[in-house]
Design a protein around this motif. Structure first.
Motif, PDB file in Angstrom:
ATOM      1  N   PHE A   1       1.092  -1.150   0.207  1.00  0.00           N
ATOM      2  CA  PHE A   1       0.181  -0.430  -0.058  1.00  0.00           C
ATOM      3  C   PHE A   1       0.841   0.551  -0.428  1.00  0.00           C
ATOM      4  N   LEU A   2       2.048   0.857   0.681  1.00  0.00           N
ATOM      5  CA  LEU A   2       2.481   1.889   1.118  1.00  0.00           C
ATOM      6  C   LEU A   2       3.693   2.522   0.068  1.00  0.00           C
ATOM      7  N   GLU A   3       4.011   1.739  -0.277  1.00  0.00           N
ATOM      8  CA  GLU A   3       4.971   1.174  -2.390  1.00  0.00           C
ATOM      9  C   GLU A   3       4.194   2.302  -3.493  1.00  0.00           C
ATOM     10  N   ASP A   4       2.591   1.675  -3.093  1.00  0.00           N
ATOM     11  CA  ASP A   4       2.133   2.276  -4.554  1.00  0.00           C
ATOM     12  C   ASP A   4       2.171   4.078  -4.014  1.00  0.00           C
ATOM     13  N   ILE A   5       1.710   4.031  -3.266  1.00  0.00           N
ATOM     14  CA  ILE A   5       1.630   5.863  -2.438  1.00  0.00           C
ATOM     15  C   ILE A   5       3.272   6.242  -3.133  1.00  0.00           C
ATOM     16  N   LEU A   6       4.221   6.205  -2.909  1.00  0.00           N
ATOM     17  CA  LEU A   6       5.505   6.039  -3.154  1.00  0.00           C
ATOM     18  C   LEU A   6       5.907   6.516  -4.306  1.00  0.00           C
ATOM     19  N   ASN A   7       5.529   5.802  -5.454  1.00  0.00           N
ATOM     20  CA  ASN A   7       5.424   5.598  -5.984  1.00  0.00           C
ATOM     21  C   ASN A   7       5.112   6.871  -7.424  1.00  0.00           C
ATOM     22  N   GLU A   8       3.125   6.459  -6.752  1.00  0.00           N
ATOM     23  CA  GLU A   8       2.702   7.640  -7.522  1.00  0.00           C
ATOM     24  C   GLU A   8       3.069   9.497  -7.118  1.00  0.00           C
TER      25      GLU A   8
ATOM     26  N   VAL B   1       8.984  -2.388   7.939  1.00  0.00           N
ATOM     27  CA  VAL B   1       8.885  -1.773   8.604  1.00  0.00           C
ATOM     28  C   VAL B   1       9.716  -1.342   9.890  1.00  0.00           C
ATOM     29  N   SER B   2       9.172  -0.161  10.780  1.00  0.00           N
ATOM     30  CA  SER B   2      10.302   0.509  10.787  1.00  0.00           C
ATOM     31  C   SER B   2      10.078  -0.273  12.671  1.00  0.00           C
ATOM     32  N   ASP B   3      11.368   0.512  13.284  1.00  0.00           N
ATOM     33  CA  ASP B   3      11.696   1.111  14.503  1.00  0.00           C
ATOM     34  C   ASP B   3      10.798   1.934  14.702  1.00  0.00           C
ATOM     35  N   PRO B   4       9.661   1.001  16.090  1.00  0.00           N
ATOM     36  CA  PRO B   4       9.295   1.526  16.716  1.00  0.00           C
ATOM     37  C   PRO B   4       9.028   2.744  17.639  1.00  0.00           C
ATOM     38  N   ARG B   5      10.097   3.756  17.709  1.00  0.00           N
ATOM     39  CA  ARG B   5      10.887   4.531  17.811  1.00  0.00           C
ATOM     40  C   ARG B   5      10.455   6.055  16.895  1.00  0.00           C
ATOM     41  N   PHE B   6      10.265   5.496  15.702  1.00  0.00           N
ATOM     42  CA  PHE B   6      10.167   6.554  14.818  1.00  0.00           C
ATOM     43  C   PHE B   6       9.620   6.130  13.982  1.00  0.00           C
ATOM     44  N   GLY B   7       8.409   4.732  14.188  1.00  0.00           N
ATOM     45  CA  GLY B   7       6.660   5.064  13.439  1.00  0.00           C
ATOM     46  C   GLY B   7       6.377   3.786  13.004  1.00  0.00           C
ATOM     47  N   ASP B   8       5.359   3.260  12.153  1.00  0.00           N
ATOM     48  CA  ASP B   8       5.450   2.335  11.799  1.00  0.00           C
ATOM     49  C   ASP B   8       6.108   1.808  10.577  1.00  0.00           C
ATOM     50  N   LEU B   9       5.991   2.777   9.450  1.00  0.00           N
ATOM     51  CA  LEU B   9       7.109   2.382   8.685  1.00  0.00           C
ATOM     52  C   LEU B   9       8.011   2.853   8.737  1.00  0.00           C
ATOM     53  N   GLN B  10       9.329   1.830   7.559  1.00  0.00           N
ATOM     54  CA  GLN B  10       9.781   3.124   7.104  1.00  0.00           C
ATOM     55  C   GLN B  10      10.793   3.232   5.096  1.00  0.00           C
ATOM     56  N   ALA B  11      10.615   4.145   5.055  1.00  0.00           N
ATOM     57  CA  ALA B  11      10.943   4.394   3.526  1.00  0.00           C
ATOM     58  C   ALA B  11      12.095   4.509   3.094  1.00  0.00           C
ATOM     59  N   ASN B  12      12.844   3.732   2.082  1.00  0.00           N
ATOM     60  CA  ASN B  12      14.694   3.918   2.671  1.00  0.00           C
ATOM     61  C   ASN B  12      15.410   4.152   0.949  1.00  0.00           C
ATOM     62  N   GLY B  13      14.109   4.346   0.521  1.00  0.00           N
ATOM     63  CA  GLY B  13      14.651   4.631  -0.796  1.00  0.00           C
ATOM     64  C   GLY B  13      14.809   5.677  -1.622  1.00  0.00           C
ATOM     65  N   ILE B  14      15.119   6.950  -0.803  1.00  0.00           N
ATOM     66  CA  ILE B  14      15.131   8.610  -0.982  1.00  0.00           C
ATOM     67  C   ILE B  14      16.400   8.398  -1.333  1.00  0.00           C
TER      68      ILE B  14
ATOM     69  N   GLY C   1      17.317  11.216  10.182  1.00  0.00           N
ATOM     70  CA  GLY C   1      18.981  10.756   9.656  1.00  0.00           C
ATOM     71  C   GLY C   1      18.756  11.628   8.178  1.00  0.00           C
ATOM     72  N   PRO C   2      19.589  11.369   7.085  1.00  0.00           N
ATOM     73  CA  PRO C   2      20.101  11.933   6.169  1.00  0.00           C
ATOM     74  C   PRO C   2      18.421  11.427   4.796  1.00  0.00           C
ATOM     75  N   GLY C   3      17.547  10.931   5.191  1.00  0.00           N
ATOM     76  CA  GLY C   3      16.604  11.774   4.352  1.00  0.00           C
ATOM     77  C   GLY C   3      15.691  10.082   4.346  1.00  0.00           C
ATOM     78  N   PHE C   4      16.084   9.643   5.186  1.00  0.00           N
ATOM     79  CA  PHE C   4      14.960   8.142   5.079  1.00  0.00           C
ATOM     80  C   PHE C   4      13.104   9.082   5.638  1.00  0.00           C
ATOM     81  N   LEU C   5      12.220   8.289   5.390  1.00  0.00           N
ATOM     82  CA  LEU C   5      10.492   8.449   5.587  1.00  0.00           C
ATOM     83  C   LEU C   5       9.844   7.807   5.962  1.00  0.00           C
ATOM     84  N   ASN C   6       9.662   8.486   7.692  1.00  0.00           N
ATOM     85  CA  ASN C   6       9.349   7.982   8.511  1.00  0.00           C
ATOM     86  C   ASN C   6       8.060   7.990   8.760  1.00  0.00           C
TER      87      ASN C   6
ATOM     88  N   VAL D   1      -3.286  -5.657  15.161  1.00  0.00           N
ATOM     89  CA  VAL D   1      -3.486  -5.272  14.253  1.00  0.00           C
ATOM     90  C   VAL D   1      -2.642  -4.721  13.625  1.00  0.00           C
ATOM     91  N   LYS D   2      -1.569  -4.433  13.941  1.00  0.00           N
ATOM     92  CA  LYS D   2      -0.401  -3.997  13.356  1.00  0.00           C
ATOM     93  C   LYS D   2       0.391  -5.194  12.158  1.00  0.00           C
TER      94      LYS D   2
END
Ligand code: ARG
Length: 593
Positions: free
Chosen positions: A10-17, A35-48, A85-90, A514-515
């Motif tokens: 779901f998130l990958e599709d949105i990011l591609n869009e 799936v990310s370290d819970p301190r930063f959120g639920d998911l992390q995108a590293n592709g940037i 960090g240098p450009g991870f999305l959380n 649920v997560k």
């Protein structure tokens, strides 16, 4: 934005869009969501980061562009979108997201939403357990049985048509010695095949030591070889003996398969291919893939191997003209492709056969492509050794390999002692039934829990423990959920279908469950892509752990009907997912424990 079953996709599709919208080509940008370290959120995108490097721009600035666009289209799915960090999305997913997910998917059709395109509607042959005839199955076969069955079930879950093909070694050189010895000691098979595999095994041993003792029995070894040649030429007496041996052996092995819940769909052993090897020789010779070498027929993998002479070729016909493991395996691939339309063949053996399969696969590759035969994907699944607590491969006290029958008996006995300690209210019959399942499940689970390519240490204490990542712990988690429903005199299955209106989150522990459910599909995908089951084991252990926290914190039978129904449905979904995953691992669940 429409919510999808798979949170990561779901998130990958949105990011591609978004990438397309801001003019970043999809060649350059890959979202890489995890799936990310819970301190930063639920998911992390590293592709940037990679995309920024490739398009030579500042990663932080690129990340900001993404965030701006994401905030514009966010309709409440995300509670927070940030940069670290240098450009991870959380991403922190919103309660609304989890609520909608729960309302849409946490019901009886949970699994129907899963599709794995690589394995949907495919014909898969799984070659296992494939033991050699006339030998008892020992601990070396344990991982084959356990891993082979779990992979079969995993691929069936993905929608494949799986054929468990038991390629028994029933045409090997050991028959020469065995038949020689049977004749020498005048051993009699009786009509009802009541002879045991143990007896055949000791006959082979005594035959071997007799033949090897050249000083006292000159010529014996040649005689044994002659018996083999006679068998291969179809001599009626030897064929009759061979049939007896195979029957005794198969029926003993079938008892072991039964213990492990393994049911081969077909048993086409090496002997089945004995009249199919000539075609292999003819085709490979005329294609100039195989050639004569010192009387044998061989396939050189590379021209320089032959020149250097330090690497052995793939031998596909012995000097005496007899077929061997290589030739029957080549004929087998062809049969599987022509007869079963196999899209993929998976061989489960230990890694001592790595070289054999490497040469087999590359020979098939050349052969099939020149003949334009449909080439199935060929895959060798191997595994590490089972070590004793001393760190050495496990053996019996007298140094022999442990027989599987004995291993399973010991597991059941040990489980019975534990079950007796824990339950005073169950009758003996029930306790025995429970310990049979707990015993075998514990062995299976301890095996699957390890990344299969690694060695693992076998410890009774650990694998039968009720705490930690073990079968008893997980079986107990399912029993506990069942008993919630029993106590309230409700049906768990009814709750899976029940329309409860909406997810009524009141506690964070509910959201955590649920997560976990949301990433089910990713776990299966990962497991399938590597044909490794430990990902599923870790997943259910974590799910059961989250459930246990929820259960101790949140009362289920509360006044408020909405909350009660929601919690019950959460329980029912958790149990359903745990049970389904355990089923993939070939573990039966229990009502009581
Ligand atoms: N019978 C062999 C053994 O016990 C394993 C056979 C594996 N399958 C195959 N097609 N080679 O080592």
């Amino acid at each position: 934005m429409k919510i999808k079953f798979n949170t990561i996709t779901f998130l990958e599709d949105i990011l591609n869009e978004v990438a397309e919208k801001i003019g970043l080509s999809l060649e350059i940008f890959k979202p890489d969501v995890r799936v990310s370290d819970p301190r930063f959120g639920d998911l992390q995108a590293n592709g940037i980061l990679t995309a920024a490097k490739r398009s030579r721009c500042n990663p932080r600035e690129l990340a900001e562009k993404f965030v701006e666009e994401l905030n514009r289209i966010n309709e409440g799915q995300f509670e927070k979108i940030g940069i670290s960090g240098p450009g991870f999305l959380n991403f922190k997913l919103s309660k609304l997201y989890h609520k909608e997910y729960f309302d849409h998917y946490c019901n009886n059709s949970f699994f129907d939403n899963y599709k794995n395109l690589n394995y949907f509607n495919k014909n898969i042959i799984i070659d296992y357990p494939s033991p050699n005839t006339a030998k008892q199955m020992h601990v070396g076969h344990l991982r084959i049985l356990v891993i082979g069955e779990a992979i079969s079930r995993l691929l069936e879950f993905c929608g494949s048509k799986v054929i468990r093909d038991n390629h028994i070694g029933d045409w090997g050189t050991n028959f020469g010695v065995l038949i020689f010895e049977i004749k020498r000691v005048n051993y009699q098979f009786n009509k009802d095949d009541s002879k045991t595999l143990e007896e055949l095994e000791s006959l082979y041993k005594s035959g071997m030591s007799y033949c090897k003792d050249e000083e006292n029995h000159p010529g014996a070894l040649d005689e044994a070889r002659l018996e083999l040649v006679k068998l291969q030429q179809g001599d009626p007496e030897n064929m009759e003996l061979w049939k007896h041996i195979v029957r005794v052996s198969n029926s003993a092995c079938e008892k072991i398969y039964e213990l492990f819940g393994v049911h081969p769909d077909v048993t086409l052993g090496e002997s089945f291919y004995r009249d199919k090897v000539n075609r292999v020789y003819d085709e490979l010779i005329s294609l100039r893939i195989a050639e004569e070498d010192a009387g044998a027929l061989v396939v050189w993998q590379k021209a320089e191997d032959k020149e250097k002479g330090n690497i052995a070729p793939f031998i596909i016909r012995k000097k005496d003209g007899g077929s061997n493991y290589g030739s029957t395996d080549l004929a087998t691939v062809l049969y599987r492709s022509e007869h079963f339309n196999a899209d993929e063949v998976i061989y489960v053996t230990d890694d001592r056969q790595k070289e054999h399969f490497k040469m087999l696969f590359s020979t098939v590759d050349r052969w099939f492509s020149q003949k334009k035969y449909p080439l199935p994907k060929l895959c060798h699944v191997t595994f590490g050794k089972i070590l004793g607590e001393d760190g050495k491969p496990i053996k019996t006290k007298s140094g022999e390999s442990i027989k599987l029958k004995a291993l399973v008996n010991e597991a059941t006995e040990r489980a019975l002692t534990i079950v007796k300690e824990k339950n005073t209210d169950l009758d003996m019959e029930e306790m025995e039934k429970i310990s049979t399942i707990v015993g075998i499940s514990s062995i299976k689970y301890a095996d699957l829990l390890q990344n299969r390519t690694l060695d693992y240490m076998f410890s009774w204490k650990r694998l039968l423990a009720f705490e930690g990542n073990t079968a008893p712990y997980l079986l107990y988690a399912v029993v506990r959920i069942n008993s919630v429903f029993k106590k309230m005199e409700l049906s768990l299955d009814d709750y899976l279908n029940k329309n409860i209106g909406f997810a009524n989150f009141t506690e964070p522990e509910e959201i955590e469950i649920v997560k976990k459910l949301e990433v089910f599909e990713n776990v299966i995908n990962l497991s399938v892509s590597e044909l490794k089951l430990h990902y599923i084991c870790t997943y259910i252990y974590e799910l059961a752990g989250l459930f246990s926290v929820f259960y101790s914190k949140c009362k289920i039978n509360v006044e408020d009907g909405n909350i009660r129904d929601f919690r019950l449905k959460l329980c029912a979904t958790t149990a359903m997912v745990l049970k389904r995953c355990l089923k993939i691992l070939s573990i039966d669940t229990l009502e009581k424990m």
